[in-house]
Design an enzyme around this catalytic site. Structure first.
Site, PDB file in Angstrom:
ATOM      1  N   CYS A 187      71.943  44.125  30.582  1.00  0.00           N
ATOM      2  CA  CYS A 187      71.791  43.286  29.392  1.00  0.00           C
ATOM      3  C   CYS A 187      70.307  42.947  29.352  1.00  0.00           C
ATOM      4  CB  CYS A 187      72.627  42.017  29.500  1.00  0.00           C
ATOM      5  SG  CYS A 187      72.225  40.807  28.206  1.00  0.00           S
TER       6      CYS A 187
ATOM      7  N   CYS B 128      69.524  46.530  23.042  1.00  0.00           N
ATOM      8  CA  CYS B 128      70.636  45.606  23.279  1.00  0.00           C
ATOM      9  C   CYS B 128      71.801  46.454  23.771  1.00  0.00           C
ATOM     10  CB  CYS B 128      70.987  44.923  21.960  1.00  0.00           C
ATOM     11  SG  CYS B 128      72.456  43.875  22.036  1.00  0.00           S
TER      12      CYS B 128
ATOM     13  N   HIS C 152      68.684  40.618  28.205  1.00  0.00           N
ATOM     14  CA  HIS C 152      68.305  39.219  28.468  1.00  0.00           C
ATOM     15  C   HIS C 152      68.123  38.946  29.971  1.00  0.00           C
ATOM     16  CE1 HIS C 152      69.677  38.455  24.365  1.00  0.00           C
ATOM     17  NE2 HIS C 152      69.327  37.190  24.469  1.00  0.00           N
TER      18      HIS C 152
ATOM     19  N   ASP D 110      67.361  43.601  18.880  1.00  0.00           N
ATOM     20  CA  ASP D 110      68.277  42.915  19.813  1.00  0.00           C
ATOM     21  C   ASP D 110      68.964  41.789  19.049  1.00  0.00           C
ATOM     22  OD1 ASP D 110      69.447  42.351  22.448  1.00  0.00           O
ATOM     23  OD2 ASP D 110      68.279  40.513  22.370  1.00  0.00           O
ATOM     24  N   SER D 111      70.060  41.297  19.641  1.00  0.00           N
ATOM     25  CA  SER D 111      70.748  40.153  19.041  1.00  0.00           C
ATOM     26  C   SER D 111      69.839  38.923  19.021  1.00  0.00           C
ATOM     27  CB  SER D 111      72.010  39.834  19.846  1.00  0.00           C
ATOM     28  OG  SER D 111      71.653  39.535  21.189  1.00  0.00           O
TER      29      SER D 111
ATOM     30  N   GLU E 232      69.499  32.009  26.029  1.00  0.00           N
ATOM     31  CA  GLU E 232      69.146  31.734  24.627  1.00  0.00           C
ATOM     32  C   GLU E 232      68.887  30.235  24.409  1.00  0.00           C
ATOM     33  OE1 GLU E 232      69.036  33.624  21.500  1.00  0.00           O
ATOM     34  OE2 GLU E 232      68.868  35.441  22.704  1.00  0.00           O
TER      35      GLU E 232
HETATM   36  N1  DGL Z   1      70.519  41.602  25.052  1.00  0.00           N
HETATM   37  C1  DGL Z   1      71.875  41.855  24.692  1.00  0.00           C
HETATM   38  C2  DGL Z   1      72.413  42.960  25.598  1.00  0.00           C
HETATM   39  O1  DGL Z   1      71.603  43.726  26.148  1.00  0.00           O
HETATM   40  C3  DGL Z   1      72.563  40.528  24.693  1.00  0.00           C
HETATM   41  C4  DGL Z   1      73.856  40.469  24.145  1.00  0.00           C
HETATM   42  C5  DGL Z   1      74.298  39.203  23.478  1.00  0.00           C
HETATM   43  O2  DGL Z   1      73.779  38.882  22.410  1.00  0.00           O
HETATM   44  O3  DGL Z   1      75.233  38.609  24.005  1.00  0.00           O
HETATM   45  O4  DGL Z   1      73.595  43.151  25.763  1.00  0.00           O
END
Ligand code: DGL
Length: 281
Positions: free
Chosen positions: A195, A76, A197, A13-14, A161
């Site tokens: 997403c 992600c 997150h 993931d990011s 975050e």
């Molecule tokens: N968890 C990522 C997703 O599912 C987050 C994206 C981000 O870094 O903005 O899209």
């Protein structure tokens, strides 16, 4: 012929969001080894261009392959929307033809129609995922009569975050986007957290939901889909090691990662910092 690598399943993931998926992967496949990488130094990805998300994601996938991972899950949505297809079609055949990279959009699209009675689904996601149109396109393949409405929530990942997701500010932005998507169409009865997150915002989102609207997150869906994939692909499954080991890596500060990661993963995490040339610091 050189023997093919064996190793953990890579989960990417990011930043922290993929940990909400990893949690369910571990619950469903407890014997498997997993290696998690959060590209926290460059998160969020949500507002970045296609070219940038693709370049960052490919670098991370190559890092997983260097660790011996035969299979990488892009946990992600943004990376799945903007980078997965190109990596699968253009890069994999050249860099690691026997390895596999899977995303989270297709498994979600395959089942989302089962959750709605009225055939109207709302998708809450990053700007990147929304712009890619990946959800409407993928869902149409499996549920052609379903109506899909999207809402980009560009502030949600930065709030999460930065550990501000329980603040009044977060409440304002959650309410704003929940109301906006429900206004797009009367009768939306399923809202998808597209997403990884967003599950952290679930209690606040639920506060602003009218009765009869169901909130769906992806962890269990992706875990069930991976278990099924491994059954159908013994050539990959046999290369996934099974000692029940978990390893965590971040491209930014490991103590910072550890401090926040537990909220996403549901258990304490001890990460290592890695640079994408593959050196553990
Ligand atoms: N968890 C990522 C997703 O599912 C987050 C994206 C981000 O870094 O903005 O899209």
């Amino acid at each position: 012929m050189q023997s093919l690598s064996k190793g953990p399943i890579g989960v990417f993931d990011s930043g922290y969001g993929g940990l909400t998926v990893l949690r369910d992967l571990v619950a469903t496949l407890p014997e498997n080894d997993f290696c998690y990488l959060g590209d926290s130094a460059r998160a969020p990805y949500g507002n970045r261009s296609f070219a940038t998300v693709y370049q960052y994601t490919l670098q991370c996938v190559e890092w997983f392959f260097k660790q011996g991972c035969p299979l990488v899950i892009l946990a992600c949505n943004t990376a799945s929307a903007k980078a997965l297809r190109t990596i699968q079609q253009n890069d994999l055949p050249k860099i690691a033809p026997h390895n596999r990279v899977l995303g989270v959009i297709r498994p979600t699209a395959e089942v989302i129609g089962q959750y709605t009675k009225k055939g109207k689904v709302g998708v809450l996601a990053t700007q990147g995922t929304v712009t890619s149109e990946s959800y409407p396109l993928e869902i149409a393949k499996f549920f052609p009569t379903l109506s899909v409405f999207q809402e980009a929530c560009p502030m949600w990942v930065p709030l999460i975050e930065n550990n501000e997701y329980l603040s009044e500010g977060a409440d304002y932005f959650v309410k704003k986007h929940v109301e906006a998507i429900l206004k797009k169409e009367k009768g939306i009865d399923v809202l998808l957290l597209a997403c990884t997150h967003y599950p952290l915002l679930r209690p606040i989102i639920e506060k602003h939901l009218p009765q009869g609207v169901r909130l769906i997150s992806q962890g269990e869906i992706v875990a069930a889909s991976l278990a099924d994939y491994l059954k159908r692909h013994p050539e990959i499954s046999d290369r996934c090691t099974r000692r029940g080991e978990l390893k965590f890596f971040t491209t930014d500060s490991a103590p910072d990662f550890d401090a926040h990661a537990a909220q996403f993963f549901g258990a304490p995490v001890r990460a290592y910092t890695v640079n994408l040339a593959g050196t553990v610091i």
